[in-house]
Design a protein around this motif. Sequence first.
Motif, short mmCIF file in Angstrom:
data_model
loop_
_atom_site.label_atom_id
_atom_site.label_comp_id
_atom_site.label_asym_id
_atom_site.label_seq_id
_atom_site.Cartn_x
_atom_site.Cartn_y
_atom_site.Cartn_z
N SER A 145 -8.41 -52.89 12.28
CA SER A 145 -8.62 -52.93 10.84
C SER A 145 -10.01 -52.47 10.44
CB SER A 145 -8.37 -54.35 10.33
OG SER A 145 -9.14 -55.26 11.08
N ASN A 146 -10.87 -52.15 11.39
CA ASN A 146 -12.22 -51.68 11.05
C ASN A 146 -12.16 -50.27 10.49
OD1 ASN A 146 -14.13 -53.27 13.75
ND2 ASN A 146 -13.16 -54.09 11.93
N GLN A 147 -12.88 -50.05 9.41
CA GLN A 147 -12.86 -48.72 8.79
C GLN A 147 -13.30 -47.62 9.76
OE1 GLN A 147 -11.39 -48.50 5.83
NE2 GLN A 147 -11.45 -46.27 6.08
N PRO A 148 -14.36 -47.79 10.54
CA PRO A 148 -14.74 -46.71 11.46
C PRO A 148 -13.61 -46.34 12.42
CG PRO A 148 -16.48 -48.34 11.33
CD PRO A 148 -15.32 -48.90 10.57
N GLN A 149 -12.86 -47.35 12.84
CA GLN A 149 -11.72 -47.08 13.72
C GLN A 149 -10.74 -46.17 13.01
OE1 GLN A 149 -8.04 -46.89 15.15
NE2 GLN A 149 -8.17 -48.38 13.50
N ILE A 150 -10.42 -46.54 11.77
CA ILE A 150 -9.44 -45.78 11.01
C ILE A 150 -9.93 -44.34 10.82
CG2 ILE A 150 -8.34 -45.59 8.73
CD1 ILE A 150 -8.55 -48.74 8.67
N ASP A 151 -11.21 -44.18 10.49
CA ASP A 151 -11.74 -42.85 10.22
C ASP A 151 -11.85 -42.01 11.49
OD1 ASP A 151 -11.88 -43.61 7.63
OD2 ASP A 151 -14.04 -43.99 7.62
N ARG A 152 -12.31 -42.63 12.56
CA ARG A 152 -12.48 -41.86 13.79
C ARG A 152 -11.14 -41.40 14.33
NH1 ARG A 152 -17.54 -45.30 16.61
NH2 ARG A 152 -18.90 -44.96 14.82
N ASP A 153 -10.13 -42.20 14.11
CA ASP A 153 -8.78 -41.82 14.51
C ASP A 153 -8.28 -40.68 13.63
OD1 ASP A 153 -6.09 -42.34 15.78
OD2 ASP A 153 -5.60 -42.80 13.68
N LYS A 154 -8.49 -40.81 12.35
CA LYS A 154 -7.99 -39.84 11.38
C LYS A 154 -8.59 -38.45 11.64
CE LYS A 154 -7.74 -39.34 6.35
NZ LYS A 154 -8.96 -39.11 5.55
N GLY A 155 -9.91 -38.40 11.74
CA GLY A 155 -10.58 -37.12 11.94
C GLY A 155 -10.13 -36.45 13.23
N PHE A 156 -10.00 -37.26 14.27
CA PHE A 156 -9.61 -36.71 15.58
C PHE A 156 -8.22 -36.09 15.50
CE2 PHE A 156 -7.91 -37.13 19.91
CZ PHE A 156 -8.94 -36.55 20.64
N ARG A 157 -7.29 -36.83 14.91
CA ARG A 157 -5.92 -36.34 14.85
C ARG A 157 -5.83 -35.06 14.01
NH1 ARG A 157 -1.81 -40.19 16.69
NH2 ARG A 157 -2.98 -41.97 17.49
N GLU A 158 -6.59 -35.05 12.93
CA GLU A 158 -6.59 -33.84 12.09
C GLU A 158 -7.05 -32.63 12.90
OE1 GLU A 158 -7.57 -36.04 7.85
OE2 GLU A 158 -9.03 -34.59 8.66
N ALA A 159 -8.09 -32.84 13.69
CA ALA A 159 -8.66 -31.71 14.43
C ALA A 159 -7.72 -31.23 15.52
CB ALA A 159 -10.00 -32.12 15.04
N ILE A 160 -7.14 -32.14 16.28
CA ILE A 160 -6.32 -31.67 17.41
C ILE A 160 -4.98 -31.14 16.96
CG2 ILE A 160 -7.42 -33.16 19.14
CD1 ILE A 160 -4.85 -34.90 18.98
N ALA A 161 -4.65 -31.34 15.69
CA ALA A 161 -3.39 -30.78 15.18
C ALA A 161 -3.41 -29.26 15.31
CB ALA A 161 -3.19 -31.19 13.73
N ALA A 162 -4.61 -28.70 15.45
CA ALA A 162 -4.73 -27.25 15.58
C ALA A 162 -4.06 -26.74 16.85
CB ALA A 162 -6.21 -26.87 15.57
N ASN A 163 -3.94 -27.59 17.83
CA ASN A 163 -3.28 -27.17 19.07
C ASN A 163 -2.14 -28.13 19.38
OD1 ASN A 163 -2.41 -26.52 21.60
ND2 ASN A 163 -4.47 -26.41 22.51
N PRO A 164 -0.91 -27.73 19.03
CA PRO A 164 0.24 -28.65 19.17
C PRO A 164 0.52 -29.03 20.63
CG PRO A 164 0.88 -26.62 18.05
CD PRO A 164 -0.51 -26.42 18.50
N THR A 165 -0.07 -28.32 21.58
CA THR A 165 0.21 -28.69 22.97
C THR A 165 -0.70 -29.83 23.43
OG1 THR A 165 -1.30 -27.02 23.78
CG2 THR A 165 1.02 -26.41 23.60
N ILE A 166 -1.61 -30.21 22.58
CA ILE A 166 -2.40 -31.41 22.88
C ILE A 166 -1.69 -32.60 22.26
CG2 ILE A 166 -4.58 -32.61 22.51
CD1 ILE A 166 -5.99 -29.96 22.54
N LYS A 167 -1.34 -33.55 23.14
CA LYS A 167 -0.58 -34.68 22.63
C LYS A 167 -1.31 -35.99 22.94
CE LYS A 167 3.77 -33.57 24.23
NZ LYS A 167 3.79 -32.27 24.71
N ILE A 168 -1.31 -36.89 21.97
CA ILE A 168 -1.80 -38.24 22.26
C ILE A 168 -0.63 -39.02 22.82
CG2 ILE A 168 -2.75 -40.35 21.28
CD1 ILE A 168 -4.22 -38.66 19.25
#
Lengths: 300, 351, 351, 505
Positions: A145-168
């Motif tokens: 529930s910590n905001q930094p957690q939410i933001d760090r997750d969000k930014g990361f996912r947005e960036a790696i969306a550029a390469n669909p072969t990278i999967k979490i």
Amino acid sequence: PSASSGDKSTFVVGYSQSNNAEPYRAQLNLQLQHYLKKYPDIELLPIADARQSSATQVSQVQNFITQKVDALIVSPTEPAPLTAAVEQACAAKIPVIVLDRTVNTDCYTAFIGGDNVLIGKKAGEEALRLLPDGGNVVELRGIMSNQPQIDRDKGFREAIAANPTIKIIADREAKWLKEQATPIMQQWLAQHEKIDLVYGHNDPMALGAYLAAKAAGKADSIKFIGIDGLAIPDGGIRAVQLGQLSATFIYPTGAQEAAETVNKILHGQPVEKQQVLGTTQVTKDNAAELYKQYDLSGQN
Amino acid sequence: MTAVRTPPPVKARGENRMRRTLSALGAAQAYIGLVLILAVGIATKGEIFLNETNLTNAVGAFASRGILAVGVTLVILTGGIDLSVGSLLGIASMTAAMMLARFSLEPWQIVPICMVVGAFFGFLNGAGTTWLRIQSFVMTLAMLSVVRGLDRQVSDNVSVGTQIAGPDGKLTPQAEAFQVFGTPGHNLFDRIYYPVLAFIVVCIVFHLILTKTRFGRHVYAVGGNPTAARLSGVNVTAVTIAVFTLSGMLAGFAGPIDAAYSASADPQAGQSYELDAIAAAVIGGASLAGGKGTIAGTFVGALILTLLDNVLGLNAVSDNWQLVIKGLIVVVAVVLQRPDLFTFLRGGSRS
Amino acid sequence: MTAVRTPPPVKARGENRMRRTLSALGAAQAYIGLVLILAVGIATKGEIFLNETNLTNAVGAFASRGILAVGVTLVILTGGIDLSVGSLLGIASMTAAMMLARFSLEPWQIVPICMVVGAFFGFLNGAGTTWLRIQSFVMTLAMLSVVRGLDRQVSDNVSVGTQIAGPDGKLTPQAEAFQVFGTPGHNLFDRIYYPVLAFIVVCIVFHLILTKTRFGRHVYAVGGNPTAARLSGVNVTAVTIAVFTLSGMLAGFAGPIDAAYSASADPQAGQSYELDAIAAAVIGGASLAGGKGTIAGTFVGALILTLLDNVLGLNAVSDNWQLVIKGLIVVVAVVLQRPDLFTFLRGGSRS
Amino acid sequence: MSSEAGTVLTMRAIGKSFPGVRALDGVSLTVAEGEVVALLGENGAGKSTLMNILAGVFKDYEGEIEVGGQVAHIHSPRDARRHGIAMIHQELNLVPELSIADNLFLGRERALLDRRGTEARTAELLRGLGLDLSPRTLVKQCKIAERQLIEVAKALSQNVRVLVMDEPTSALADAEVRRLYGVIRDLTGRGVAVIYISHRLEELEEIADRVVVLRDGRHIGERHRIDRDELIQMMVGRPLGEMFPRAAGGSTGEELLTVEGLSVPGEPGSGRTPLREVSLTVRAGEIVGVAGLMGAGRSELLESIFGVHRAAGGAMTLGGRPYRPKSPKAAIRRGVALVAEDRKAQSLVLGNTIGFNVGLPSLGRFLRLGVVAARRANAAVERQVRELRVKAPGIRFTVGNLSGGNQQKVVLAKWLLTAPSLILMDEPTRGIDVGAKAEIHALMSALAAEGKGVLVASSELPELLAMCDRVLVLCEGRVTAEFPRGRATQEAILEAAMARRQVTA
Ligand SMILES: Nc1ncnc2c1ncn2[C@@H]1O[C@H](COP(=O)(O)OP(=O)(O)OP(=O)(O)O)[C@@H](O)[C@H]1O
Ligand SMILES: Nc1ncnc2c1ncn2[C@@H]1O[C@H](COP(=O)(O)OP(=O)(O)OP(=O)(O)O)[C@@H](O)[C@H]1O
Ligand SMILES: [Mg+2]
Ligand SMILES: [Mg+2]
């Protein structure tokens, strides 16, 4: 007494920190004390530590208001709980600098803090670079529930969306703690044949995962990315130097900016209300230099 | 009256009466620790400390935990323990915030719902300790975990704000009303901070329940000697379930207060509050063995904890030293309020 | 031997012998909960779960808390509680890391120092509960706070790494040696993970102490009936101080293990470990009323907790549901291991 | 007093099993209005179990209960109360932290407490039993004998048809016993039926209309006439020899224990009597009795010699050497043992086994390299337990599940195993059946014959008169008289025990 009145010879500043016992915040405290020393007319009261409790922090802020400090710096545990307290300070005509995390009101004098979405995004871009042919990523999250957690997750996912072969392929909450991260990583290693990259929302978690991978003999085939980049012997910059982390991102403390801003406020000078700080990527190349730049241990 | 400490030897009628008066208020000695802290506060920070706003703020910050402490005292009196109150407060505060944010309910609708939610989980605690005969420590520790998980699940790990703005950009009437629960700055007659009022009212109500009613007597009996209670026809199971349910209900009541205080319900709200609540009860003289304790004592215990924080904070004691000093003062306060303090100081014999 | 549960009726010689064997290991039923979790683990994740490395990792992650649980069991057996073990582990881990980082001490020098540090604070706990007659809950809660404050003060709130590199960029010999305490991947004969070994050895040693020595029986006597113990020639004060000191000493021993596991000592290390440790003891059948419990039970309780975590993690259960399921399974495990389970299921009478 | 009157209670074919123990098997019992039925039987015969069933302590049992001619389903204490059944339990069942008044009306309060009413009623009941206590006194401040009378008052406070008394006099001295009889006669006069359990046969002669004998959970027979020898024969299943086998005027040896001017302060709030300047001697081979009314300080005296309380003044010697025990541990090391008054509170770890309890004070003897030689210890415990005929399935049986008398035997076994040279006994035969009592008396004689010293406090004067070479009388913490064997009579002892008026005047 209005803080901005010029007839005062010394000013008293209170600082309420959300939790001293995190290395990042300990560093922030150290830096703030360091930079405020440059202004002999400003006296920083001993830093109040809320120990992760919003209720404690609210009453700390109220304490400072009661003591009629000339300026107040707050690093909120959570935005909402501190909102009313900051508004109370505002109503008492005490200038407030919100450091690191925001509050849900405009009634403050300045906000200084990093941009966690941006940092997450940079981490994601680094992942793109490290895994040009795609790969499996695991993500160690801070307290959900910590905001930094939410933001760090969000930014990361947005960036790696550029390469669909990278999967979490897996993500879990390790609560910012190194020793929570190690067993989780051990379980992932048991479950997943191929893990290419570990993204930890802070350096300790990434390093906890590193320890697990190293024990399993897989540290060399996995990349580790962390965030924080503290210039302490046990911190992320050193870990990058040692090759344990591929990269980390300096989460700026904002201490220097806060010191300068306080000084300006107290002397009636205009300040910028929103001061969003950038980040610096720590790599093997710049690690030594950055360490020197941010290390304050010798200067106390 | 239910004097819970060994009263001093009864010498004369007058003394007996005085003792009764004192023990009605808890135990006289319980106040020594509090007096000590007040003295330090006044000596070091005189006006600032005694300032009405300061005292209100200090007690207000602890009010929701104080209310938990009252419920926990009931459970401790029966010889059990309730570790789940922090989680119950959490889910109740989340319930309150969601009721407000999603359904725009009025405060008078929200409070009963939260109390029912808390009472429900409290009832399960009671059922587990009686019907399944699980030690209350385990049962409520499990409940702590389960309820926290549910809280996080329903909220999706996102905190829910209570300062809901309508289309006009102002707070909705319900959100406006919700602030009475304790958003700092919202006071009755512009003076009395609602959470402090709520805490005091809860203390008085449960003090009366414990001292004036059959149920109260049964609570002490169950904790003091469960076999004797059972053989005397006390329904031990019912009493046990009742105290856990009441403890849950009070946690449910504290939920909205916490939400209003924070202007939001955090999925982590209430975490580790149980330790503060238990500490207040125990510092106030409640014995974890059961049968011994008063609400007045718990009230004093809560004041000791919160004013201690306040005094240390006002004196800008560094945080690390605060932890150290806090621990030491708690020990000193507890020793000071020992009923046999003077015997003890004279190196008296053991019981 | 000191069987602490009501033994089943004695029927025949053979049965008697078998029962004795089982009760020597704790209580047979205690294992049902564990078996349940193993069964779920095997059913859902067969090979991955049973894999030696996985089991080692799972137990290894809990080892330091398991060692705390052994100490806490001793205290619980005397009818007390020790909430300070998490903080004691914290300061011991910090001590270990600093001894290593600042003075380059060898492991065999560090361990005794840490144990003495832990024992010292444990002794103070014992002194407070006996000489000052403070309830152990309050005394150790205060100690939790004091020691955490000291820990943070000495460390300046900064974590201290244990992987100290020499001028050549490689680990110093002392840092290299320190890793045996439990840096993942450092095993005895390349197979046996040291913390697991340490945990098992501690369990065996304290199992023997409790079952074979006079001190062990005195521990049970003090918890079962302190007055009777004293009148039977047991030095209740000495036994109480001893168990707190031993609990502190074990926390001191667990400190370096924790530091090695994380390759650093964090000022927050060990926070809330006390709850895990107490939970392990209580799930293993120890009664907080004192006089009842075994090390075997605590060992099983620790396994239940850690394997439960492992099974849920391997099955990728979401974090929120993990909390819920964990609570539920603890309840089920505790109910299953009730010695009178079958009477109970038939709706049997109460004791 | 007539048994022709209507039957109030019928228990038919009652059976009860505990794990591994068949406590009752097809026992029937009828009681008429105004009748006093005595229930007699060895320790562990099932008396308490039968009465506990009647009082609703146990949920399950076999058989049927009729009250006033109608089938009564009694499965909880509330059920029992509804049918007008009250019981004074063998073990004290009071809540120490509550006041006397609260205890008396526990479970029967009004929803909103009526403090004034209950206190007035309590004061009245206490007065009726001759107790001079404020209703507000906390029970934990009361002495054991007072607590037992409080239990009586509690039972009396209810409107009962059947009153069960399970050894109500085990802690009472003669004067209180007399008062209790008065109360019982008063009740039966009003038609209340009383079931009375006691091991003091002389009491039964005085109070009982009819005696019912149980043995091994079975109904053995009943008699209207009390013939001591016949009853004993029925109880134990064999004839029993001399009850008090101590020969008169045995030769005694040197002074074993001397106590000179011992003073011990009382502790406020604990109900302890202070001792004032007590002097006494016990010679090797001698049995010395301590008599006194309740609260006279007998227990304090024994406890102080055992190092439980710290003495404020005086001196003691043991075996010729100075003796200043600072704890029971020190006393035990010097070869002193104390069979304490309250077995449940002071002597036994109820949740643990017989073996654990019996071995506890003697573990030092079985140590090898710091380790308890379990086999040797168990063998010794086994021997001791067998010698005292403790009725239990084995030494791994939980003490709390034994019958009251058998628990008392476990306490004795525990102290005998320490092979003491001086044994202090506080009400040693409390709750012990006649057969076992004779055995314990024989044992005391045997100990004395071996040259040990025995100092025994007892509320049963016949026991003291028959067993002791000398009897000391205590009153309010002072020794008021000392009688050699032969010169001691009940009257003389009682007079000395009530010397308080002269003393305080
Ligand atoms: N809870 C229990 N569990 C197991 N056995 C029990 C339990 N309660 C009583 N017993 C057994 O039942 C038998 C009868 O016990 P009870 O207490 O009725 O005897 P009693 O006649 O009252 O003896 P005493 O004169 O010694 O009081 C004993 O063998 C005792 O060990
Ligand atoms: N609250 C208590 N806690 C522990 N022991 C107590 C308590 N109250 C009383 N006692 C013990 O019980 C005994 C009092 O019971 P009792 O009625 O036998 O009085 P007494 O003074 O021993 O008189 P006597 O033995 O001559 O009848 C004392 O020995 C005392 O130590
Ligand atoms: Mg009986
Ligand atoms: Mg006595």
